[in-house]
Design a protein around this motif. Structure first.
Motif, mmCIF file in Angstrom:
data_model
loop_
_atom_site.group_PDB
_atom_site.id
_atom_site.type_symbol
_atom_site.label_atom_id
_atom_site.label_comp_id
_atom_site.label_asym_id
_atom_site.label_seq_id
_atom_site.Cartn_x
_atom_site.Cartn_y
_atom_site.Cartn_z
ATOM 1 N N ILE A 14 -8.748 14.159 -46.593
ATOM 2 C CA ILE A 14 -8.365 12.928 -47.294
ATOM 3 C C ILE A 14 -6.904 12.633 -46.984
ATOM 4 O O ILE A 14 -6.021 13.475 -47.224
ATOM 5 N N ALA A 15 -6.644 11.450 -46.432
ATOM 6 C CA ALA A 15 -5.264 11.019 -46.215
ATOM 7 C C ALA A 15 -4.668 10.592 -47.555
ATOM 8 O O ALA A 15 -5.262 9.767 -48.267
ATOM 9 N N ILE A 16 -3.530 11.133 -47.920
ATOM 10 C CA ILE A 16 -2.894 10.821 -49.203
ATOM 11 C C ILE A 16 -2.046 9.570 -49.046
ATOM 12 O O ILE A 16 -1.215 9.482 -48.123
ATOM 13 N N PRO A 17 -2.215 8.559 -49.891
ATOM 14 C CA PRO A 17 -1.400 7.343 -49.795
ATOM 15 C C PRO A 17 0.094 7.664 -49.826
ATOM 16 O O PRO A 17 0.541 8.582 -50.517
ATOM 17 N N GLU A 18 0.856 6.899 -49.084
ATOM 18 C CA GLU A 18 2.290 7.143 -48.915
ATOM 19 C C GLU A 18 3.016 7.249 -50.249
ATOM 20 O O GLU A 18 3.896 8.108 -50.431
ATOM 21 N N VAL A 19 2.661 6.372 -51.217
ATOM 22 C CA VAL A 19 3.401 6.341 -52.479
ATOM 23 C C VAL A 19 3.203 7.608 -53.298
ATOM 24 O O VAL A 19 4.017 7.912 -54.187
ATOM 25 N N LEU A 20 2.149 8.371 -53.015
ATOM 26 C CA LEU A 20 1.870 9.575 -53.790
ATOM 27 C C LEU A 20 2.455 10.834 -53.173
ATOM 28 O O LEU A 20 2.533 11.874 -53.835
ATOM 29 N N ARG A 21 2.879 10.760 -51.931
ATOM 30 C CA ARG A 21 3.313 11.973 -51.239
ATOM 31 C C ARG A 21 4.541 12.637 -51.859
ATOM 32 O O ARG A 21 4.603 13.880 -51.910
ATOM 33 N N PRO A 22 5.501 11.868 -52.389
ATOM 34 C CA PRO A 22 6.621 12.553 -53.060
ATOM 35 C C PRO A 22 6.180 13.353 -54.275
ATOM 36 O O PRO A 22 6.834 14.339 -54.642
#
Length: 423
Positions: A405-413
């Protein structure tokens, strides 16, 4: 709760509003109780004055030694007391309240007619359902394959309609909730609140869960209720308050667990996380002046829409028809997200304008700065959004052919920089 004065002024319009929701006419029945209540109130006040006069007359008769007259007067007092006990304004007032409190809100004129969800109207769609070079899986297939979603353990611990999340997937759920909460407080101006998860009868009554929907709730042995949504405690911040106009609007948000019995959903969505007894949700509540509630409804809905857009999801806004609009709402926008694994649109947020319906139940008012007296507030609530369903949508939308699953950019932090969930 409804304004009896409006019903008196136009009973036909009241019955027409009920008919839009598929309900039979009630105006005549309610007005008969109202007339009886007003008559009883007048007669009760007259009876009280008569009792006072009779008490004085009894004293005079006793002073004169006229026992016959005194007994006759006492019998008249007893008759008045008997009547008061059987036709008291309090009992009729309770009957009138009982008749009104189980009737739903009056719908806005813009709400489309229709008996069920098939008559809901799509107002806007963001994005196009993606085409995958492979057959997309449903969220529970993805979660179980990753070894991070465990329904068997949840069933052992609590029974059906519960889920255990593990490892990075549990962290992803936490990340979603924290990110949404930060977005709404920092970018959208909502005030974060941590609220009780157990509330009393009055709080449930204020937002319309009681008495009509008791079977949909969980009750504790000491008479409290587990909240079905943070809307309940947040909206009741205004209960029995008179607010200054200068303090409005009030915008509140909370990330909380929610508890629902799902009493009417037997056989529906039995697999996966779509319909659970316990789930997390970021709730949005606004408390505003009546003239501001339409604009606030649009604003609140856009706040929820931004969540879906920044997560890279395909979504659409629909306006619910008369037969699908909830009990306390005058108008509701649902946001539906496309789930590639299901190949279906599913509701992920519901934003409702309740007008003064809840405020009347709660006794929530404000004092205009340039006018005398007080007026009822308007209340609005919306999901900003349901965390579990957002997790489902992220899993299915951002799934890869290898099952990761690719994690959305906004959630990576919030994930310590992790960009992908893998087995």
């Amino acid at each position: 709760m409804h304004d009896i004065r409006q019903l008196r002024a136009d009973p036909a319009a009241f019955d027409a509003a009920l008919a839009r929701r598929g309900l039979p006419p009630k105006a005549q029945q309610i007005l008969e109780i109202d007339v009886a209540l007003r008559k009883a109130t007048t007669e009760f006040q007259a009876g009280l004055a008569r009792k006072n006069a009779l008490s004085r007359a009894i004293g005079i008769a006793m002073a004169k030694g006229d026992q016959v007259e005194a007994e006759r007067l006492k019998a008249e007092v007893e008759a008045i007391v008997y009547w008061e006990g059987h036709m008291s304004p309090e009992s009729l007032d309770a009957l009138l309240r009982d008749s009104l409190e189980t009737l739903p809100n009056i719908l806005d004129a813009e709400v489309p007619d229709g008996r069920d969800e098939s008559a809901n109207l799509v107002q806007h769609q963001h994005g196009t359902p993606p085409e995958f070079p492979f057959t997309p899986k449903q969220h529970f297939e993805l979660g179980e394959a990753l070894g991070l979603m465990d329904f068997a353990t949840a069933t052992k611990l609590a029974g059906a309609r519960f889920t255990v999340l593990k490892g990075a997937l549990a962290r992803l759920e936490r990340a979603l909730g924290q990110w949404m909460l930060n977005l709404h407080t920092e970018a959208h101006g909502y005030t974060e609140s941590a609220v009780p998860l157990l509330v009393n009868d009055g709080t449930m009554y204020g937002t319309g869960q009681l008495p009509k929907f008791a079977e949909d709730l969980f009750r504790t042995t000491d008479g409290r209720w587990l909240i079905p949504t943070a809307e309940v405690p947040l909206t009741n911040f205004a209960a029995q308050e008179i607010m200054a106009e200068a303090d409005l609007p009030i915008r509140l948000t909370a990330l909380s667990p929610c508890f629902r019995s799902e009493a009417g959903s037997a056989g529906r969505d039995t697999r996966g996380m779509l319909r659970q007894h316990q789930f997390a949700k970021v709730e949005l509540v606004s408390i505003v002046k009546p003239e501001d509630s339409d604009a606030e409804h649009e604003r609140m809905t856009r706040c929820a829409e931004r969540v879906l857009t920044e997560l890279g999801l395909v979504w659409r806004r629909i306006i619910l028809c008369a037969g699908d609009t909830g009990f306390g709402a005058a108008r509701t926008y649902d946001l539906e997200v496309w789930l590639p694994g299901q190949q279906a649109w599913r509701e992920i947020s519901s934003c409702s304008n309740c007008r003064d319906f809840q405020a009347r139940r709660m006794g929530a008012r404000y004092r205009p700065k340039d006018a005398k007296g007080t007026h009822f507030l308007n209340t609005l609530n919306g999901s900003g959004v349901a965390v579990g369903r957002a997790l489902i949508a992220v899993l299915e939308t951002h799934q890869q052919e290898d099952g990761s699953i690719a994690i959305p950019e906004v959630l990576r932090p919030y994930m310590g920089g992790l960009a992908r969930l893998t087995a």
